[in-house]
Write a protein that holds these residues in place. Structure first.
Motif, PDB file in Angstrom:
ATOM      1  N   GLU A 158     -46.598  22.622 -17.357  1.00 61.86           N
ATOM      2  CA  GLU A 158     -46.026  23.352 -16.221  1.00 61.86           C
ATOM      3  C   GLU A 158     -45.805  22.353 -15.088  1.00 61.86           C
ATOM      4  O   GLU A 158     -46.476  21.318 -15.012  1.00 61.86           O
ATOM      5  N   ARG A 159     -44.884  22.720 -14.185  1.00 56.55           N
ATOM      6  CA  ARG A 159     -44.649  21.845 -13.035  1.00 56.55           C
ATOM      7  C   ARG A 159     -44.458  22.691 -11.770  1.00 56.55           C
ATOM      8  O   ARG A 159     -43.793  23.729 -11.820  1.00 56.55           O
ATOM      9  N   ILE A 160     -45.037  22.215 -10.681  1.00 57.55           N
ATOM     10  CA  ILE A 160     -44.798  22.894  -9.395  1.00 57.55           C
ATOM     11  C   ILE A 160     -43.485  22.329  -8.869  1.00 57.55           C
ATOM     12  O   ILE A 160     -43.410  21.138  -8.546  1.00 57.55           O
ATOM     13  N   ILE A 161     -42.453  23.159  -8.817  1.00 54.13           N
ATOM     14  CA  ILE A 161     -41.160  22.609  -8.369  1.00 54.13           C
ATOM     15  C   ILE A 161     -40.929  22.819  -6.882  1.00 54.13           C
ATOM     16  O   ILE A 161     -40.036  22.210  -6.314  1.00 54.13           O
ATOM     17  N   SER A 162     -41.711  23.674  -6.272  1.00 51.52           N
ATOM     18  CA  SER A 162     -41.470  23.925  -4.850  1.00 51.52           C
ATOM     19  C   SER A 162     -42.722  24.388  -4.140  1.00 51.52           C
ATOM     20  O   SER A 162     -43.464  25.225  -4.657  1.00 51.52           O
ATOM     21  N   MET A 163     -42.934  23.789  -2.974  1.00 47.32           N
ATOM     22  CA  MET A 163     -43.877  24.373  -2.025  1.00 47.32           C
ATOM     23  C   MET A 163     -42.987  25.077  -1.001  1.00 47.32           C
ATOM     24  O   MET A 163     -42.336  24.432  -0.181  1.00 47.32           O
ATOM     25  N   LEU A 164     -42.916  26.378  -1.138  1.00 49.62           N
ATOM     26  CA  LEU A 164     -42.048  27.155  -0.271  1.00 49.62           C
ATOM     27  C   LEU A 164     -42.889  27.652   0.901  1.00 49.62           C
ATOM     28  O   LEU A 164     -43.828  28.430   0.716  1.00 49.62           O
ATOM     29  N   GLN A 165     -42.571  27.133   2.077  1.00 47.28           N
ATOM     30  CA  GLN A 165     -43.264  27.612   3.280  1.00 47.28           C
ATOM     31  C   GLN A 165     -42.415  28.731   3.876  1.00 47.28           C
ATOM     32  O   GLN A 165     -41.180  28.610   3.931  1.00 47.28           O
ATOM     33  N   LEU A 166     -43.060  29.779   4.320  1.00 46.55           N
ATOM     34  CA  LEU A 166     -42.325  30.902   4.924  1.00 46.55           C
ATOM     35  C   LEU A 166     -42.996  31.316   6.222  1.00 46.55           C
ATOM     36  O   LEU A 166     -44.232  31.213   6.328  1.00 46.55           O
ATOM     37  N   GLY A 167     -42.195  31.791   7.150  1.00 46.94           N
ATOM     38  CA  GLY A 167     -42.816  32.271   8.374  1.00 46.94           C
ATOM     39  C   GLY A 167     -41.814  32.568   9.464  1.00 46.94           C
ATOM     40  O   GLY A 167     -40.605  32.393   9.303  1.00 46.94           O
ATOM     41  N   TYR A 168     -42.370  33.024  10.562  1.00 47.45           N
ATOM     42  CA  TYR A 168     -41.540  33.378  11.710  1.00 47.45           C
ATOM     43  C   TYR A 168     -41.363  32.135  12.583  1.00 47.45           C
ATOM     44  O   TYR A 168     -42.174  31.207  12.550  1.00 47.45           O
ATOM     45  N   TYR A 169     -40.301  32.146  13.344  1.00 50.65           N
ATOM     46  CA  TYR A 169     -39.937  30.951  14.113  1.00 50.65           C
ATOM     47  C   TYR A 169     -39.370  31.382  15.456  1.00 50.65           C
ATOM     48  O   TYR A 169     -38.882  32.508  15.600  1.00 50.65           O
ATOM     49  N   ASP A 170     -39.434  30.476  16.429  1.00 48.60           N
ATOM     50  CA  ASP A 170     -38.892  30.791  17.756  1.00 48.60           C
ATOM     51  C   ASP A 170     -37.526  30.163  17.958  1.00 48.60           C
ATOM     52  O   ASP A 170     -36.716  30.677  18.710  1.00 48.60           O
ATOM     53  N   GLU A 171     -37.313  29.021  17.333  1.00 51.72           N
ATOM     54  CA  GLU A 171     -36.038  28.322  17.561  1.00 51.72           C
ATOM     55  C   GLU A 171     -35.215  28.238  16.297  1.00 51.72           C
ATOM     56  O   GLU A 171     -35.726  27.837  15.249  1.00 51.72           O
ATOM     57  N   MET A 172     -33.957  28.584  16.444  1.00 50.08           N
ATOM     58  CA  MET A 172     -33.022  28.492  15.319  1.00 50.08           C
ATOM     59  C   MET A 172     -32.501  27.053  15.244  1.00 50.08           C
ATOM     60  O   MET A 172     -31.911  26.557  16.208  1.00 50.08           O
ATOM     61  N   PRO A 173     -32.744  26.384  14.130  1.00 51.11           N
ATOM     62  CA  PRO A 173     -32.233  24.999  14.046  1.00 51.11           C
ATOM     63  C   PRO A 173     -30.712  24.984  14.000  1.00 51.11           C
ATOM     64  O   PRO A 173     -30.087  25.965  13.604  1.00 51.11           O
ATOM     65  N   LYS A 174     -30.158  23.848  14.427  1.00 52.02           N
ATOM     66  CA  LYS A 174     -28.701  23.678  14.309  1.00 52.02           C
ATOM     67  C   LYS A 174     -28.324  23.626  12.834  1.00 52.02           C
ATOM     68  O   LYS A 174     -29.107  23.164  12.005  1.00 52.02           O
ATOM     69  N   ALA A 175     -27.102  24.053  12.557  1.00 55.59           N
ATOM     70  CA  ALA A 175     -26.643  24.015  11.163  1.00 55.59           C
ATOM     71  C   ALA A 175     -26.536  22.562  10.697  1.00 55.59           C
ATOM     72  O   ALA A 175     -26.035  21.709  11.429  1.00 55.59           O
ATOM     73  N   ALA A 176     -27.042  22.294   9.500  1.00 53.35           N
ATOM     74  CA  ALA A 176     -26.852  20.967   8.895  1.00 53.35           C
ATOM     75  C   ALA A 176     -25.425  20.980   8.323  1.00 53.35           C
ATOM     76  O   ALA A 176     -25.071  21.854   7.545  1.00 53.35           O
ATOM     77  N   LYS A 177     -24.627  20.007   8.756  1.00 50.38           N
ATOM     78  CA  LYS A 177     -23.189  20.016   8.423  1.00 50.38           C
ATOM     79  C   LYS A 177     -22.958  20.000   6.910  1.00 50.38           C
ATOM     80  O   LYS A 177     -23.723  19.396   6.161  1.00 50.38           O
ATOM     81  N   ARG A 178     -21.918  20.672   6.474  1.00 55.36           N
ATOM     82  CA  ARG A 178     -21.516  20.632   5.066  1.00 55.36           C
ATOM     83  C   ARG A 178     -20.120  20.016   4.964  1.00 55.36           C
ATOM     84  O   ARG A 178     -19.289  20.206   5.866  1.00 55.36           O
ATOM     85  N   THR A 179     -19.888  19.307   3.885  1.00 54.07           N
ATOM     86  CA  THR A 179     -18.573  18.719   3.619  1.00 54.07           C
ATOM     87  C   THR A 179     -17.598  19.842   3.278  1.00 54.07           C
ATOM     88  O   THR A 179     -17.937  20.749   2.503  1.00 54.07           O
ATOM     89  N   SER A 180     -16.406  19.766   3.854  1.00 55.09           N
ATOM     90  CA  SER A 180     -15.408  20.786   3.546  1.00 55.09           C
ATOM     91  C   SER A 180     -15.049  20.711   2.057  1.00 55.09           C
ATOM     92  O   SER A 180     -14.910  19.615   1.500  1.00 55.09           O
ATOM     93  N   VAL A 181     -14.884  21.868   1.445  1.00 53.18           N
ATOM     94  CA  VAL A 181     -14.601  21.856   0.007  1.00 53.18           C
ATOM     95  C   VAL A 181     -13.260  21.198  -0.311  1.00 53.18           C
ATOM     96  O   VAL A 181     -13.059  20.731  -1.426  1.00 53.18           O
ATOM     97  N   ASP A 182     -12.352  21.129   0.696  1.00 56.06           N
ATOM     98  CA  ASP A 182     -11.078  20.400   0.480  1.00 56.06           C
ATOM     99  C   ASP A 182     -11.349  19.021  -0.093  1.00 56.06           C
ATOM    100  O   ASP A 182     -10.607  18.512  -0.919  1.00 56.06           O
ATOM    101  N   LYS A 183     -12.424  18.409   0.414  1.00 56.69           N
ATOM    102  CA  LYS A 183     -12.735  17.034   0.007  1.00 56.69           C
ATOM    103  C   LYS A 183     -13.411  16.983  -1.353  1.00 56.69           C
ATOM    104  O   LYS A 183     -13.621  15.910  -1.911  1.00 56.69           O
ATOM    105  N   LEU A 184     -13.783  18.120  -1.863  1.00 58.32           N
ATOM    106  CA  LEU A 184     -14.573  18.148  -3.101  1.00 58.32           C
ATOM    107  C   LEU A 184     -13.787  18.697  -4.284  1.00 58.32           C
ATOM    108  O   LEU A 184     -14.240  18.617  -5.420  1.00 58.32           O
TER     109      LEU A 184
END
Ligand SMILES: Cc1cc2nc3c(=O)[nH]c(=O)nc-3n(C[C@H](O)[C@H](O)[C@H](O)COP(=O)(O)O)c2cc1C
Length: 192
Positions: A158-184
């Motif tokens: 077996e393998r642990i593939i993720s340590m998923l942390q969950l919880g409430y937050y006060d600040e919404m992080p900025k969006a991490a930019k994504r490459t436009s699909v035009d380029k893909l």
């Protein structure tokens, strides 16, 4: 029907990985409901290649003791104050889900199982987001440490593939930019 407030599209594009939590606990029932829904992820041959180690109530304190040892190698040399500071990124989420996947000896099946479990994790993240609960899939190196695995009751094969942390937050992080699909995208038959 549950009280879903976001469209699928909105949940997908508005979700952010949350890395700073405000310490508010996540109710166990809420977390279990999220998992109950998330297991509807597609998975080949219905192998359901996952199981979970969950911590969200008083057991969090026992988990911190384990995390302290593996995440903060020099914890014994630190002052209590410095240790507390360093532990903050582990002690502020309101809950944890460790996602454990079988390591099929056949490569195709192993990849399929990892893919299916990844879809399940995305489900968890979107369902949580819809309830105002942030999350982050984390893959610290200690997830593969034999002693850490043992502390979580992970078996060989077996393998642990993720340590998923969950919880409430006060600040919404900025969006991490994504490459436009035009380029893909290449339209089939056209050269790039
Ligand atoms: C397989 C996987 C492993 C990740 N591991 C980490 C990690 O170890 N630490 C971390 O801070 N974020 C981790 N992340 C979260 C990504 O860094 C995050 O999704 C990315 O920065 C994009 O941000 P967003 O989810 O807000 O769009 C991981 C995400 C995935 C899918």
């Amino acid at each position: 029907m549950t009280n879903q407030s976001l469209s699928v599209r909105d949940a997908i594009i508005q979700r952010r990985s949350i890395k700073a939590y405000n310490g508010q606990p996540v109710e166990r029932e809420e977390l279990l409901t999220i998992l109950e829904d998330a297991v509807w992820a597609p998975n080949h041959q219905l192998r359901e290649p996952w199981r979970f180690v969950v911590a969200c109530g008083k057991e969090l304190f026992d988990l911190y003791e384990v995390l302290k040892e593996f995440a903060i190698p020099k914890w014994k040399d630190l002052t209590a104050e410095d240790l507390e500071k360093q532990m903050k990124k582990f002690t502020t989420p309101g809950g944890y889900v460790f996602v454990i996947v079988p390591e099929d000896i056949r490569q195709k099946e192993r990849l399929e199982d990892y893919a299916a479990a990844s879809m399940l994790i995305q489900n968890v993240q979107l369902l949580a987001w819809d309830k105002g609960i942030g999350s982050c899939w984390k893959t610290p190196g200690f997830l593969d440490n034999p002693k850490f695995r043992e502390a979580l009751g992970v078996q060989s094969g077996e393998r642990i593939i993720s340590m998923l942390q969950l919880g409430y937050y006060d600040e919404m992080p900025k969006a991490a930019k994504r490459t436009s699909v035009d380029k893909l995208i290449t339209i089939f038959g056209e050269s790039k």
